[in-house]
Design a protein around this motif. Structure first.
Motif, PDB file in Angstrom:
ATOM      1  N   ASP A 118      73.374  29.306  28.122  1.00  0.00           N
ATOM      2  CA  ASP A 118      73.484  27.866  27.866  1.00  0.00           C
ATOM      3  C   ASP A 118      73.059  27.104  29.120  1.00  0.00           C
ATOM      4  O   ASP A 118      73.054  27.663  30.204  1.00  0.00           O
ATOM      5  CB  ASP A 118      74.916  27.507  27.460  1.00  0.00           C
ATOM      6  N   HIS A 150      75.039  16.460  21.918  1.00  0.00           N
ATOM      7  CA  HIS A 150      75.257  17.875  22.223  1.00  0.00           C
ATOM      8  C   HIS A 150      76.497  17.980  23.103  1.00  0.00           C
ATOM      9  O   HIS A 150      76.427  17.793  24.317  1.00  0.00           O
ATOM     10  CB  HIS A 150      74.045  18.464  22.950  1.00  0.00           C
ATOM     11  N   LYS A 152      79.314  19.269  25.375  1.00  0.00           N
ATOM     12  CA  LYS A 152      79.450  20.356  26.342  1.00  0.00           C
ATOM     13  C   LYS A 152      80.934  20.626  26.555  1.00  0.00           C
ATOM     14  O   LYS A 152      81.629  19.791  27.119  1.00  0.00           O
ATOM     15  CB  LYS A 152      78.806  19.970  27.678  1.00  0.00           C
ATOM     16  N   ARG A 165      79.863  25.748  26.774  1.00  0.00           N
ATOM     17  CA  ARG A 165      79.179  25.995  25.511  1.00  0.00           C
ATOM     18  C   ARG A 165      78.750  24.656  24.912  1.00  0.00           C
ATOM     19  O   ARG A 165      79.571  23.732  24.818  1.00  0.00           O
ATOM     20  CB  ARG A 165      80.113  26.735  24.539  1.00  0.00           C
ATOM     21  N   THR A 166      77.490  24.571  24.550  1.00  0.00           N
ATOM     22  CA  THR A 166      76.986  23.369  23.882  1.00  0.00           C
ATOM     23  C   THR A 166      77.248  23.470  22.393  1.00  0.00           C
ATOM     24  O   THR A 166      76.881  24.459  21.757  1.00  0.00           O
ATOM     25  CB  THR A 166      75.469  23.236  24.106  1.00  0.00           C
ATOM     26  N   MET A 167      77.874  22.453  21.819  1.00  0.00           N
ATOM     27  CA  MET A 167      78.068  22.411  20.374  1.00  0.00           C
ATOM     28  C   MET A 167      77.379  21.149  19.848  1.00  0.00           C
ATOM     29  O   MET A 167      77.792  20.039  20.166  1.00  0.00           O
ATOM     30  CB  MET A 167      79.559  22.466  20.044  1.00  0.00           C
ATOM     31  N   PRO A 168      76.328  21.323  19.052  1.00  0.00           N
ATOM     32  CA  PRO A 168      75.500  20.167  18.664  1.00  0.00           C
ATOM     33  C   PRO A 168      76.103  19.392  17.492  1.00  0.00           C
ATOM     34  O   PRO A 168      75.408  19.000  16.561  1.00  0.00           O
ATOM     35  CB  PRO A 168      74.164  20.819  18.292  1.00  0.00           C
ATOM     36  N   THR A 169      77.398  19.165  17.566  1.00  0.00           N
ATOM     37  CA  THR A 169      78.126  18.533  16.464  1.00  0.00           C
ATOM     38  C   THR A 169      77.637  17.112  16.205  1.00  0.00           C
ATOM     39  O   THR A 169      77.523  16.687  15.049  1.00  0.00           O
ATOM     40  CB  THR A 169      79.630  18.516  16.796  1.00  0.00           C
ATOM     41  N   GLU A 171      74.650  15.854  16.798  1.00  0.00           N
ATOM     42  CA  GLU A 171      73.333  15.893  16.161  1.00  0.00           C
ATOM     43  C   GLU A 171      73.465  16.260  14.684  1.00  0.00           C
ATOM     44  O   GLU A 171      72.825  15.658  13.816  1.00  0.00           O
ATOM     45  CB  GLU A 171      72.429  16.908  16.870  1.00  0.00           C
ATOM     46  N   LEU A 172      74.339  17.224  14.400  1.00  0.00           N
ATOM     47  CA  LEU A 172      74.542  17.650  13.012  1.00  0.00           C
ATOM     48  C   LEU A 172      75.112  16.498  12.180  1.00  0.00           C
ATOM     49  O   LEU A 172      74.689  16.255  11.038  1.00  0.00           O
ATOM     50  CB  LEU A 172      75.496  18.847  13.006  1.00  0.00           C
ATOM     51  N   LEU A 175      72.351  14.023  11.390  1.00  0.00           N
ATOM     52  CA  LEU A 175      71.462  14.555  10.351  1.00  0.00           C
ATOM     53  C   LEU A 175      72.101  14.429   8.974  1.00  0.00           C
ATOM     54  O   LEU A 175      71.455  14.010   8.010  1.00  0.00           O
ATOM     55  CB  LEU A 175      71.145  16.039  10.615  1.00  0.00           C
ATOM     56  N   LEU A 239      83.565  17.812  10.708  1.00  0.00           N
ATOM     57  CA  LEU A 239      82.775  18.435  11.774  1.00  0.00           C
ATOM     58  C   LEU A 239      83.579  18.549  13.072  1.00  0.00           C
ATOM     59  O   LEU A 239      83.626  19.609  13.693  1.00  0.00           O
ATOM     60  CB  LEU A 239      81.490  17.633  12.024  1.00  0.00           C
ATOM     61  N   GLU A 246      87.034  26.018  16.153  1.00  0.00           N
ATOM     62  CA  GLU A 246      86.251  27.095  16.772  1.00  0.00           C
ATOM     63  C   GLU A 246      86.584  27.281  18.248  1.00  0.00           C
ATOM     64  O   GLU A 246      86.496  28.380  18.782  1.00  0.00           O
ATOM     65  CB  GLU A 246      84.743  26.809  16.633  1.00  0.00           C
TER      66      GLU A 246
ATOM     67  N   LEU B 175      67.259  20.897   7.220  1.00  0.00           N
ATOM     68  CA  LEU B 175      67.471  19.824   8.203  1.00  0.00           C
ATOM     69  C   LEU B 175      67.356  20.360   9.625  1.00  0.00           C
ATOM     70  O   LEU B 175      66.710  19.758  10.485  1.00  0.00           O
ATOM     71  CB  LEU B 175      68.851  19.187   8.025  1.00  0.00           C
ATOM     72  N   LYS B 209      81.833  31.360  13.702  1.00  0.00           N
ATOM     73  CA  LYS B 209      81.879  30.166  14.543  1.00  0.00           C
ATOM     74  C   LYS B 209      80.511  29.503  14.538  1.00  0.00           C
ATOM     75  O   LYS B 209      79.732  29.630  15.478  1.00  0.00           O
ATOM     76  CB  LYS B 209      82.338  30.540  15.950  1.00  0.00           C
ATOM     77  N   LEU B 211      79.413  26.265  14.600  1.00  0.00           N
ATOM     78  CA  LEU B 211      79.045  25.186  15.514  1.00  0.00           C
ATOM     79  C   LEU B 211      78.769  25.694  16.923  1.00  0.00           C
ATOM     80  O   LEU B 211      77.869  25.221  17.594  1.00  0.00           O
ATOM     81  CB  LEU B 211      80.128  24.105  15.528  1.00  0.00           C
ATOM     82  N   GLN B 212      79.538  26.671  17.358  1.00  0.00           N
ATOM     83  CA  GLN B 212      79.304  27.108  18.728  1.00  0.00           C
ATOM     84  C   GLN B 212      78.222  28.192  18.824  1.00  0.00           C
ATOM     85  O   GLN B 212      77.890  28.627  19.928  1.00  0.00           O
ATOM     86  CB  GLN B 212      80.596  27.530  19.423  1.00  0.00           C
ATOM     87  N   PHE B 215      73.574  26.287  18.934  1.00  0.00           N
ATOM     88  CA  PHE B 215      72.723  25.885  20.051  1.00  0.00           C
ATOM     89  C   PHE B 215      71.952  27.064  20.637  1.00  0.00           C
ATOM     90  O   PHE B 215      70.927  26.881  21.302  1.00  0.00           O
ATOM     91  CB  PHE B 215      73.550  25.185  21.141  1.00  0.00           C
ATOM     92  N   ALA B 219      68.846  27.619  23.183  1.00  0.00           N
ATOM     93  CA  ALA B 219      69.128  28.169  24.518  1.00  0.00           C
ATOM     94  C   ALA B 219      68.481  29.539  24.707  1.00  0.00           C
ATOM     95  O   ALA B 219      68.020  29.870  25.802  1.00  0.00           O
ATOM     96  CB  ALA B 219      70.635  28.255  24.737  1.00  0.00           C
ATOM     97  N   ARG B 223      66.153  30.326  27.823  1.00  0.00           N
ATOM     98  CA  ARG B 223      66.675  31.181  28.881  1.00  0.00           C
ATOM     99  C   ARG B 223      66.459  32.673  28.662  1.00  0.00           C
ATOM    100  O   ARG B 223      66.575  33.447  29.577  1.00  0.00           O
ATOM    101  CB  ARG B 223      68.194  30.939  29.030  1.00  0.00           C
TER     102      ARG B 223
END
Lengths: 301, 301
Positions: A118, A150, A152, A165-169, A171-172, A175, A239, A246, B175, B209, B211-212, B215, B219, B223
């Motif tokens: 990440d 996103h 963090k 950990r990035t969780m793109p909640t 953005e979701l 959308l 969400l 999680e 999406l 999990k 959502l986590q 990403f 990533a 990376r």
């Protein structure tokens, strides 16, 4: 000749520069985001800072954020986690710019216990700023989250960022709200209905079955007379609730959760955490960013 | 004057009419989806069927799908679950159309044990068709899934549809692929890489999990040198894997899973189910739809 320093937060969507004299912010100038200027970053920076250069050269210029990305001005490395503030500061890229020492702060990289790598760039400045502002965060184990597009989630232990950990909640959510068949497609009119939907979404998130709870945003309108406002709140609550479900295992042993960023969104996260019996407190995002850039005085400008 | 009947599947995106004479399909005609014609449905239907009316009036016309929605031609009710085929057939709306008896089949509605209501319109025809085609499904407890944009997971017990749940996994995948910062934004070139990503996404879905784990699609490219193909497969595997993880409790006590629909997507679901030790088998979607409309002969046209 006035002695002054410049610090700045240059993210994807905006540049904010602060002029510091004798430990106080005396002026602020805004410019375009790095996403809009890309390779023309230096010219955009020169334009934005120009009026301040009339009466001298700054002693130092310190910038953080996407300005240091590969597509930014000059690429700054990622410091590897675990990282403390000193290591992170050393990892900045520094060069001479028109006679001034200019530093672009590093991002952070980590590899999760589950093997997922990440990265962050900009948020680390706010986190180290929070550690600088709040001595209680300098020891013990804390979970710091910056809610947004996103999110963090960062685990901080004894002043070091251990992993994140990035969780793109966010953005979701955007959308689903704007592009999906589940979003209400209406202007909101009833905040109380939206809040009720949020609470119901949170509750539904209890068993963390996101995919099988999503369609309810539509079905409850079709069959149970719920409103578009309700559906929007429901999606948000579902969400955020699932995100927190999680992250629960990561939470164990933490002294609490610290939220940094947008007030309204932070309040939503606080509500969601509270629903699971988790204490949280919020810190101001701008104050944390400035502290991460080295300014811990009063925010007056 | 030739004696004939007409059956048709009229969904959002297309109309397919079949002409049946003496127990065999002798002709097929395609027309516009109900989503494209809306209130002009009757005219579009008349246009599509016109050549067949030259030599007489059909003995019956039976249509299923979104043609019976509120914004379709004539609204057909929802039959409430639990529902068997006979109850569902009785719930159709019937009227005289140019001398022919025309039936628009009902949809299905249910309320889940968790209080979430749900609806389907079109898929029930395929499910009852599967029950008509396959005697093994007429008794016992089976989970039937129709993978697609809005997957319908349906619990069937002794020939009745007990309940179902819509999981908008396909819509969410589209999406994320097309509109999000996580999708690869490239033309795919390496199916093997995509398949590897799918397998890794499935594995990652083990702890559900979602959502986590999302990403990582980005990533791991940044990376860990993964490709865009890999990322696309990963998102697909992660979503389908999480969907199946969520449905596991419903699966208990079921004699197996039956997949109806698109071959390639069904194969993906079969792989994901197999990874959790669940047996499945696939039925042809077109054959099931025709059987639900009353035609169980050979598919020759």
């Amino acid at each position: 000749m006035t002695r002054f320093a410049v610090i700045g937060d240059w993210g994807t969507s905006r540049l904010r520069l602060f002029r510091i004299e004798q430990g106080a912010i005396v002026a602020r100038r805004d410019g375009p985001g790095i996403g809009a200027v890309g390779r023309a970053a230096e010219a955009a920076f020169a334009d934005t800072i120009a009026p301040w250069l009339d009466d001298g050269t700054p002693e130092s210029i310190t910038l953080c954020g996407m300005v240091g990305a590969r597509d930014g001005w000059v690429e700054a490395p990622y410091a590897d986690c675990p990282a403390d503030a000193a290591t992170w500061r050393q990892t900045a890229v520094r060069f001479d710019w028109r006679g001034a020492q200019l530093a672009i702060m590093a991002g952070l990289a980590c590899e999760g216990e589950d093997g997922i790598p990440d990265v962050m760039r900009g948020e680390e400045t706010q986190i180290f700023g929070a550690l600088a502002l709040d001595p209680a965060l300098a020891t013990g184990r804390h979970l710091i989250v910056l809610p947004g597009t996103h999110n963090k989630w960062s685990l901080v232990e004894d002043g070091r960022i251990i992993s994140f950990r990035t969780m793109p909640t966010g953005e979701l959510f955007a959308l689903l709200r704007d592009q999906s068949t589940l979003g209400p497609k209406v202007e909101l009119t009833d905040p109380a209905d939206e809040a009720a939907g949020f609470a119901e979404g949170l509750e539904r998130a209890g068993d963390a079955k996101l995919l099988q709870s999503l369609f309810a945003a539509r079905a409850m309108r079709l069959r149970s007379g719920r409103s578009g406002d309700w559906a929007l709140g429901y999606l948000s609550g579902l969400l955020i609730g699932c995100e927190i479900a999680e992250i629960m295992t990561t939470l164990s042993g933490a002294d609490g959760v610290v939220l940094i960023g947008d007030k309204r969104l932070s309040a939503r996260y606080a509500q969601a955490l509270d629903a699971r019996g988790i204490m949280s407190r919020a810190l101001d995002g701008d104050g944390c960013a400035l502290a991460g850039l080295g300014f811990t005085g009063e925010l007056t400008a």
